[in-house]
Motif scaffolding. Structure first.
Motif, PDB file in Angstrom:
ATOM      1  N   ASP A  39       0.826  -1.211   0.000  1.00 30.39           N
ATOM      2  CA  ASP A  39       0.000   0.000   0.000  1.00 30.39           C
ATOM      3  C   ASP A  39       0.859   1.258   0.000  1.00 30.39           C
ATOM      4  N   VAL A  40       2.021   1.192   0.651  1.00 32.36           N
ATOM      5  CA  VAL A  40       2.894   2.360   0.771  1.00 32.36           C
ATOM      6  C   VAL A  40       4.319   1.978   0.411  1.00 32.36           C
ATOM      7  N   PHE A  41       5.040   2.967  -0.124  1.00 36.01           N
ATOM      8  CA  PHE A  41       6.476   2.848  -0.368  1.00 36.01           C
ATOM      9  C   PHE A  41       7.060   4.227  -0.169  1.00 36.01           C
ATOM     10  N   ARG A  64      10.949  11.060   1.788  1.00 37.47           N
ATOM     11  CA  ARG A  64      10.603  11.002   0.368  1.00 37.47           C
ATOM     12  C   ARG A  64       9.437  10.039   0.221  1.00 37.47           C
ATOM     13  N   ALA A  65       8.395  10.484  -0.440  1.00 37.08           N
ATOM     14  CA  ALA A  65       7.201   9.655  -0.605  1.00 37.08           C
ATOM     15  C   ALA A  65       7.078   9.191  -2.037  1.00 37.08           C
ATOM     16  N   CYS A  66       6.658   7.964  -2.220  1.00 30.82           N
ATOM     17  CA  CYS A  66       6.455   7.423  -3.559  1.00 30.82           C
ATOM     18  C   CYS A  66       5.036   6.907  -3.723  1.00 30.82           C
ATOM     19  N   LYS A  67       4.547   6.216  -2.736  1.00 32.42           N
ATOM     20  CA  LYS A  67       3.257   5.551  -2.877  1.00 32.42           C
ATOM     21  C   LYS A  67       2.527   5.566  -1.531  1.00 32.42           C
ATOM     22  N   GLY A  68       1.351   6.173  -1.495  1.00 33.07           N
ATOM     23  CA  GLY A  68       0.470   6.065  -0.339  1.00 33.07           C
ATOM     24  C   GLY A  68       0.609   7.099   0.756  1.00 33.07           C
ATOM     25  N   LEU A  69       1.707   7.824   0.821  1.00 30.37           N
ATOM     26  CA  LEU A  69       1.916   8.826   1.877  1.00 30.37           C
ATOM     27  C   LEU A  69       2.466  10.112   1.271  1.00 30.37           C
ATOM     28  N   GLU A  70       2.559  11.148   2.113  1.00 30.35           N
ATOM     29  CA  GLU A  70       3.119  12.417   1.667  1.00 30.35           C
ATOM     30  C   GLU A  70       4.405  12.727   2.430  1.00 30.35           C
ATOM     31  N   ARG A  71       5.227  13.559   1.823  1.00 31.67           N
ATOM     32  CA  ARG A  71       6.501  13.948   2.419  1.00 31.67           C
ATOM     33  C   ARG A  71       6.282  14.716   3.716  1.00 31.67           C
ATOM     34  N   ASN A  72       7.205  14.580   4.662  1.00 34.78           N
ATOM     35  CA  ASN A  72       7.224  15.229   5.977  1.00 34.78           C
ATOM     36  C   ASN A  72       6.101  14.764   6.897  1.00 34.78           C
ATOM     37  N   ASN A  96      14.119   2.548   3.646  1.00 30.32           N
ATOM     38  CA  ASN A  96      13.088   2.561   2.606  1.00 30.32           C
ATOM     39  C   ASN A  96      12.025   1.568   3.045  1.00 30.32           C
ATOM     40  N   PHE A  97      10.822   2.057   3.280  1.00 26.59           N
ATOM     41  CA  PHE A  97       9.748   1.244   3.834  1.00 26.59           C
ATOM     42  C   PHE A  97       8.722   0.883   2.781  1.00 26.59           C
ATOM     43  N   MET A  98       8.155  -0.289   2.916  1.00 26.44           N
ATOM     44  CA  MET A  98       6.976  -0.701   2.160  1.00 26.44           C
ATOM     45  C   MET A  98       6.124  -1.512   3.128  1.00 26.44           C
ATOM     46  N   GLY A  99       4.822  -1.421   2.968  1.00 21.88           N
ATOM     47  CA  GLY A  99       3.973  -2.157   3.894  1.00 21.88           C
ATOM     48  C   GLY A  99       2.501  -1.961   3.613  1.00 21.88           C
TER      49      GLY A  99
END
Length: 150
Positions: A39-41, A64-72, A96-99
């Motif tokens: 869902d997020v990366f 740094r946001a790529c998928k599902g969330l926003e920066r900061n 670097n998180f994904m989950g």
């Protein structure tokens, strides 16, 4: 009687291996497949860590946001203390998180384990984000097409 006890012990011993191998069902998954199915990366810095009897919670600031969330954005990341739990993250380090996203909480496990910032640099992170964005656009176009013909 000894034969029966030996037989039962062998069955229990083999059953323990079967349950351990099913815990690693994602062993054949590539990192890119894990990112696409998450869902997020995002890339973030661990701010705080709190352990309870059955889980570990990390407070993380998204850098740094790529998928599902926003920066900061600040997010809580939870990993349960079981065979697939992630318990090695250190404060002030970048990962670097994904989950899986559940409300404002991100659930992680070893199948979607965080990758240390020095193992995937910013340019590699950006390249993976480009692939994720291209895949998302293609998937969206396909969904619109199939909805239009139905």
């Amino acid at each position: 009687m000894k034969i029966l006890i030996t037989f039962v012990m062998c069955i229990l011993f083999l059953a323990s291996f079967i349950s351990m191998s099913s815990a690693c069902s994602c062993a054949r998954t590539t990192p890119l497949q894990s990112i696409l199915s998450s869902d997020v990366f995002f890339r973030g810095r661990v701010i705080a860590t709190r352990r309870t009897s059955n889980r570990i919670m990390y407070q993380v600031r998204v850098t740094r946001a790529c998928k599902g969330l926003e920066r900061n954005q600040m997010v809580r990341i939870v990993s349960y203390n079981n065979t697939c739990g992630v318990n090695y993250l250190r404060r002030r380090r970048v990962y670097n998180f994904m989950g899986t996203l559940r409300g404002r909480t991100v659930l992680i496990n070893l199948c979607r384990a965080p990758i240390a910032g020095n193992q995937m640099n910013v340019s590699q992170f950006r390249n993976r984000c480009r692939v994720v964005n291209v895949f998302a656009r293609r998937h969206s176009i396909q969904n619109r097409f199939f909805r239009s013909i139905n």
